[in-house]
Every structure is written in C-alpha cells, then in structure tokens.
Design a protein around this motif. Structure first.
Motif, mmCIF file in Angstrom:
data_model
loop_
_atom_site.group_PDB
_atom_site.id
_atom_site.type_symbol
_atom_site.label_atom_id
_atom_site.label_comp_id
_atom_site.label_asym_id
_atom_site.label_seq_id
_atom_site.Cartn_x
_atom_site.Cartn_y
_atom_site.Cartn_z
ATOM 1 N N GLY A 26 0.783 -1.222 0.000
ATOM 2 C CA GLY A 26 0.000 0.000 0.000
ATOM 3 C C GLY A 26 0.816 1.274 0.000
ATOM 4 O O GLY A 26 0.305 2.342 0.339
ATOM 5 N N ILE A 27 2.082 1.190 -0.406
ATOM 6 C CA ILE A 27 2.966 2.357 -0.460
ATOM 7 C C ILE A 27 3.080 2.793 -1.916
ATOM 8 O O ILE A 27 3.755 2.135 -2.710
ATOM 9 N N ILE A 37 5.100 9.191 7.660
ATOM 10 C CA ILE A 37 4.615 9.810 6.435
ATOM 11 C C ILE A 37 4.005 8.712 5.568
ATOM 12 O O ILE A 37 4.641 7.691 5.303
ATOM 13 N N LYS A 38 2.807 8.915 5.120
ATOM 14 C CA LYS A 38 2.134 7.885 4.329
ATOM 15 C C LYS A 38 1.141 8.541 3.375
ATOM 16 O O LYS A 38 0.956 9.759 3.371
ATOM 17 N N GLY A 39 0.544 7.703 2.545
ATOM 18 C CA GLY A 39 -0.479 8.175 1.626
ATOM 19 C C GLY A 39 0.059 9.136 0.585
ATOM 20 O O GLY A 39 1.181 8.995 0.090
ATOM 21 N N VAL A 40 -0.744 10.141 0.274
ATOM 22 C CA VAL A 40 -0.393 11.080 -0.788
ATOM 23 C C VAL A 40 0.848 11.889 -0.433
ATOM 24 O O VAL A 40 1.623 12.291 -1.306
ATOM 25 N N ARG A 68 -0.811 -2.821 4.521
ATOM 26 C CA ARG A 68 -1.637 -2.160 3.505
ATOM 27 C C ARG A 68 -3.073 -1.992 3.963
ATOM 28 O O ARG A 68 -3.681 -0.930 3.773
ATOM 29 N N ASP A 69 -3.628 -3.035 4.571
ATOM 30 C CA ASP A 69 -5.059 -3.034 4.872
ATOM 31 C C ASP A 69 -5.404 -2.315 6.170
ATOM 32 O O ASP A 69 -6.428 -1.634 6.251
ATOM 33 N N PHE A 98 9.255 -3.726 8.457
ATOM 34 C CA PHE A 98 8.643 -4.460 7.350
ATOM 35 C C PHE A 98 8.549 -3.575 6.105
ATOM 36 O O PHE A 98 8.875 -4.004 4.991
ATOM 37 N N LYS A 99 8.096 -2.340 6.300
ATOM 38 C CA LYS A 99 8.016 -1.413 5.171
ATOM 39 C C LYS A 99 9.398 -1.082 4.632
ATOM 40 O O LYS A 99 9.588 -0.973 3.407
ATOM 41 N N LEU A 100 10.348 -0.926 5.531
ATOM 42 C CA LEU A 100 11.708 -0.585 5.101
ATOM 43 C C LEU A 100 12.330 -1.719 4.297
ATOM 44 O O LEU A 100 13.016 -1.496 3.292
ATOM 45 N N PHE A 101 12.058 -2.955 4.699
ATOM 46 C CA PHE A 101 12.592 -4.108 3.966
ATOM 47 C C PHE A 101 12.042 -4.170 2.552
ATOM 48 O O PHE A 101 12.788 -4.267 1.570
ATOM 49 N N VAL A 102 10.724 -4.084 2.413
ATOM 50 C CA VAL A 102 10.124 -4.245 1.086
ATOM 51 C C VAL A 102 10.433 -3.030 0.213
ATOM 52 O O VAL A 102 10.627 -3.164 -1.001
ATOM 53 N N TRP A 103 10.533 -1.853 0.803
ATOM 54 C CA TRP A 103 10.874 -0.637 0.061
ATOM 55 C C TRP A 103 12.295 -0.733 -0.489
ATOM 56 O O TRP A 103 12.547 -0.410 -1.650
ATOM 57 N N THR A 104 13.231 -1.205 0.339
ATOM 58 C CA THR A 104 14.625 -1.327 -0.097
ATOM 59 C C THR A 104 14.779 -2.413 -1.148
ATOM 60 O O THR A 104 15.478 -2.234 -2.150
#
Length: 361
Positions: A68-69, A152-155, A236-237, A252-258
């Motif tokens: 969801g990023i 920081i998230k979303g738009v 995401r949900d 978790f977000k940092l792992f998938v983003w990297t």
C-alpha cells in the motif's frame, strides 16, 4: 500449510511464455534475415527493453500492490542502477572515443584531467555490479527510514518520492557532477570484452534479462505468499491494527521498500547496455508515473499483472509514437482514467471476472 507459489495453470502459462521468449534470440541467430523463422534484431531489442520495464513494474507492485505504499519516484532507482552499470561501460570504451583519451569524451570536452574519486574502481565489472545493488538500496534505506519513522504515508509519501526523483534529475543534468550532464552516457562499445553490436552478445543480454525477470518473479511471489507477505498486506489493509497486536511496521516497510529499489536498480542495469544510453530524463517524474500506470493496467497486487501491463502499455506506446506521435500522452491519460473507472483490478482482474461462471437468476 504453505500455499504454492502459483496454480498449475499459471505455472504452465509461465513455462510456455518463458520457452517462447527464450527461443526468440535463438531464432535470430539460427536463421538469416529474410527467412520465415528469422526474428529481427529490432524485435529482440524492444522485447528486452520491455522485460526491463516489466521488472521495474513488478518491483513497484511489491510496495504498492502488496504494502500500500504508492511511490512516484521509482524512476530514480531505475536510473541509478543504469548509471552504475554505465560507469563501467564508459570505462570499457578505452581510447576508442572521439578524443581518443582514457577519459570519457564528455570529461575531455569539459577539460577534466582525471576521474572524480567516485569513479574509482569502476573499470571493474564486479564493483559496478555491487554499485547497481548498493546505490539504490542505500538511498532507499536512508530515505525510507526517515520517511517511515516519521509516519509519512499516503499522498504525502507519494509527493516526497516525486520530489526526490525530480531533485536527482536536476542534479544529474549538471555537467559538474561527472555523469555526462544532459547527454548522460552513450556510445558504449563492449561489455566484459564482448562487442555490444555482436548478435551473440545481444542474445546473451536478452537471455540474462529474461532469467533475472523470472527469478525476481519467483522471489517476489515467495515473499508475498509467506508469513512476511501476510504482514505486508496487513500493513496495507490496516497498519494501526497491526501495531495494536504488537508489530512494528517500520522494519517491514523498510525491507520491502529497499528490496523494491534494488530490483528497480537491477532493471536499470540490464536496460542500459541493450538500449545503448542513459541520461537524466530517465529520472523524470513522468517516467515514475508511467511505472504506476503499467502496474495499474496489468493489475496491481498480482505481480504478473504489472509484467503484462508493462508489455501492453509500452507496446501501445511504440505503435502510437510511430503512427500518432502527438497523441500518445492523451492516449496514456485516457487509458489510466478508463482503468481507474472501469477496470480497477486491471487486465488480470478482468480475465478473472470473465472466467467466473455467471450466476443464474
């Protein structure tokens, strides 16, 4: 019980497409031009380019479709991977440039006497391949850490990613950065001692690109079908609910983003020797937005969908820019609007709906 990566029909489809795709460069080499089974060098080049785009779209889907990023800045990771490989390709030219100097032509033109310090060791292929992974990965990790830690998230996150890629584009347009300014890198001669104009070299690069795309697909599918993947989808949900039960979404977000940035960098590295150039325009926000359109058209949150979307949109782009060069951007915008309004699950979602049996009233 662990779920399988793909269903049997999906495995069969992937295998058939992979075999057909792998046969194209072999047909190009085996049969002369004019033969019925001959595949032109143009077809090989454009399909290889589309596969690089497909890898970038799949990398974006990993963070957008499953976590969801929404990133509007993945073009910078793609371009940085391309520039990292391009540094090696520029060094491999040797004294065959216009000025017959050990320095690239753009450095000679600007009256540079030596390479900048950050060009050190770039004559080594292995080092530049390390840069292909490390440069996008480190940038993504640092950027993501501060962004995700600040919640920081979303738009707002989408806007700062777009600002990031725009800032890098302006930086690389400058001549004094040592990356060729607005012309970037071009006029590549060889890779690992093999001429880039040789049909065999092009065929090998094509097959390497296909192999990396398939391997990345398996890796991403393994991740999203694991427990880690379920946590990413929970981010995401309902990220707040995930935090309530004791998970810290940051890592978790940092792992998938990297990981997504690294895959995008690899796509750029595969792209540059086959296209023959890289310049700062690849970092333009419009290119990053196109990646989002590829994922949306194919079907985000599916991995296979963005691959289909990348081939579909870029195939249409190749035809439109030849037949109606002034209308492509309008067509692209209309396509995105239609997908958003009527095909929110993309091409794969439409296929799934058509396959479902209709209810009898």
């Amino acid at each position: 019980m662990r779920s399988q990566l793909f269903s049997r029909p999906a495995w069969a489809g992937i295998l058939v497409i992979a075999v057909l795709a792998a046969s194209l460069p072999l047909l190009h080499l085996a049969f002369p031009a004019g033969h019925t089974l001959h595949v032109s060098s143009y077809a090989i080049a454009i399909i290889a380019k589309f596969m690089c785009y497909a890898l970038a779209a799949m990398a974006l889907d990993l963070v957008w479709g499953y976590t969801g990023i929404l990133s509007l800045g993945h073009g910078v990771f793609f371009a940085l991977g391309a520039y990292a490989h391009g540094m090696y390709l520029m060094r491999a030219i040797g004294r065959e440039g216009v000025y017959q100097s050990d320095l690239p032509d753009f450095m000679v033109f600007l009256d540079w006497k030596t390479y900048p310090w950050y060009w050190s060791l770039t004559e080594h292929f292995w080092y530049c391949m390390l840069l292909v992974v490390m440069v996008p990965g480190i940038l993504a990790f640092v950027f993501g850490y501060f962004a995700f830690r600040s919640r920081i998230k979303g738009v707002y996150f989408s806007i700062i990613t777009q600002a990031m890629t725009f800032a890098f584009m302006l930086l690389f347009f400058r001549n004094n950065t040592g990356f060729g300014g607005n012309n970037g890198f071009t006029d590549f001669k060889r890779i690992l001692g093999f001429s880039l104009t040789e049909p065999l070299t092009k065929a090998v690069l094509y097959l390497v690109t296909l192999s990396v795309l398939l391997a990345s697909l398996m890796l991403c599918r393994w991740i999203v079908s694991s427990k880690l993947g379920r946590v990413l989808q929970a981010v995401r949900d309902s990220e707040s609910r995930l935090m309530f039960i004791g998970y810290d979404p940051l890592w978790f977000k940092l792992f998938v983003w990297t990981l997504s940035a690294v895959l995008c960098g690899i796509a750029g590295a595969l792209y540059v020797p086959q296209v023959g150039m890289i310049n700062p325009s690849e970092m333009s926000p419009a290119n990053s937005i196109e990646m989002v359109i590829w994922a949306a058209v194919g079907g985000r949150g599916t991995l296979l969908g963005p691959v289909i979307g990348a081939f579909t949109v870029n195939g249409l782009k190749s035809w439109f820019t030849a037949a109606f060069p002034d209308l492509w951007l309008y067509a692209l915008g209309l396509l995105f609007i239609l997908v958003t309004l009527f095909m929110q699950q993309g091409i794969l979602g439409l296929i799934s709906q058509l396959k479902k049996p209709k209810e009898i009233v």
